[in-house]
Design an enzyme around this catalytic site. Structure first.
Site, PDB file in Angstrom:
ATOM      1  CG  HIS A  48      -0.387   0.344   2.662  1.00  0.00           C
ATOM      2  ND1 HIS A  48       0.137  -0.957   3.058  1.00  0.00           N
ATOM      3  CD2 HIS A  48       0.424   1.250   3.463  1.00  0.00           C
ATOM      4  CE1 HIS A  48       0.366  -0.215   4.961  1.00  0.00           C
ATOM      5  NE2 HIS A  48       0.420   0.716   4.323  1.00  0.00           N
TER       6      HIS A  48
HETATM    7  P1  TYD Z   1      -2.240  -3.913   7.062  1.00  0.00           P
HETATM    8  O1  TYD Z   1      -1.898  -2.765   7.119  1.00  0.00           O
HETATM    9  O2  TYD Z   1      -3.153  -4.995   6.317  1.00  0.00           O
HETATM   10  O3  TYD Z   1      -0.936  -4.344   7.474  1.00  0.00           O
HETATM   11  P2  TYD Z   1       0.309  -4.994   6.426  1.00  0.00           P
HETATM   12  O4  TYD Z   1       0.351  -3.934   5.812  1.00  0.00           O
HETATM   13  O5  TYD Z   1       1.262  -4.836   7.671  1.00  0.00           O
HETATM   14  O6  TYD Z   1      -0.142  -5.543   5.887  1.00  0.00           O
HETATM   15  O7  TYD Z   1      -3.196  -3.869   8.513  1.00  0.00           O
HETATM   16  C1  TYD Z   1      -3.378  -5.569   9.836  1.00  0.00           C
HETATM   17  C2  TYD Z   1      -4.499  -5.241  10.678  1.00  0.00           C
HETATM   18  O8  TYD Z   1      -4.363  -4.216  11.587  1.00  0.00           O
HETATM   19  C3  TYD Z   1      -5.524  -4.123   9.913  1.00  0.00           C
HETATM   20  O9  TYD Z   1      -6.634  -5.359   9.853  1.00  0.00           O
HETATM   21  C4  TYD Z   1      -5.430  -3.479   9.934  1.00  0.00           C
HETATM   22  C5  TYD Z   1      -5.007  -3.139  11.077  1.00  0.00           C
HETATM   23  N1  TYD Z   1      -4.754  -1.655  11.792  1.00  0.00           N
HETATM   24  C6  TYD Z   1      -5.024  -1.001  13.148  1.00  0.00           C
HETATM   25  O10 TYD Z   1      -6.315  -1.321  13.626  1.00  0.00           O
HETATM   26  N2  TYD Z   1      -4.359   0.008  13.185  1.00  0.00           N
HETATM   27  C7  TYD Z   1      -2.946   0.174  13.207  1.00  0.00           C
HETATM   28  O11 TYD Z   1      -2.734   1.101  13.091  1.00  0.00           O
HETATM   29  C8  TYD Z   1      -2.993  -0.773  11.869  1.00  0.00           C
HETATM   30  C9  TYD Z   1      -1.494   0.044  11.144  1.00  0.00           C
HETATM   31  C10 TYD Z   1      -3.584  -1.906  11.554  1.00  0.00           C
END
Ligand code: TYD
Length: 131
Positions: A48
């Site tokens: 992302h």
């Molecule tokens: P995600 O952004 O998918 O992780 P990555 O990009 O590192 O693979 O985030 C994983 C999960 O955590 C998703 O359900 C969103 C949640 N999340 C939060 O609730 N708060 C946060 O600050 C972050 C970064 C993620």
């Protein structure tokens, strides 16, 4: 595309310590801190960019690799040093891979979690940065 922030290591004979302070070594108001740990072997995360969010990523334990992409160029950086922060501005696509078992990444951001700030489709990302 990114900037390396040298974080001063404090401490003495007992060990090391690094402090993160808003508008000092972290160049913005800190609104949120999260950490990523226990990432399963072979997993790549991220995929992302952010519309507005700025962040500093620090690998405080172990190692991993981050690929950054501004829509024109890509760079790969090995993160394995708790005294180096990677400042990533908005509109940079990132993919993080090659996590060691003991890898812990601390992410310091200038905004609360907002799912609407995410660009999760690479084609949409390219349209935004190339227009
Ligand atoms: P995600 O952004 O998918 O992780 P990555 O990009 O590192 O693979 O985030 C994983 C999960 O955590 C998703 O359900 C969103 C949640 N999340 C939060 O609730 N708060 C946060 O600050 C972050 C970064 C993620």
């Amino acid at each position: 595309m990114y900037k390396i922030i040298d974080l001063e290591v404090k401490g003495g004979d007992s060990g090391s310590l690094i402090s993160l302070e808003q508008n000092k070594n972290i160049p913005f108001d800190i609104k949120r801190v999260y950490y990523i740990f226990d990432t399963k072997l072979g997993v790549t995360r991220g995929f992302h960019a952010h519309k507005k969010l700025k962040q500093v990523i620090i690998c405080v334990s172990g190692s991993c690799e981050i690929m950054l992409d501004n829509g024109f160029d890509k760079v790969n950086i090995i993160l394995n040093d708790p005294s180096k922060g990677i400042l990533i501005e908005s509109k940079i696509w990132r993919e993080i891979s090659n996590f060691s078992k003991d890898c812990v990444i601390v992410v310091v951001t200038d905004a609360l979690y907002d799912k609407d700030d995410y660009i999760r489709n690479y084609e949409d990302f390219l349209k935004i940065v190339r227009r």
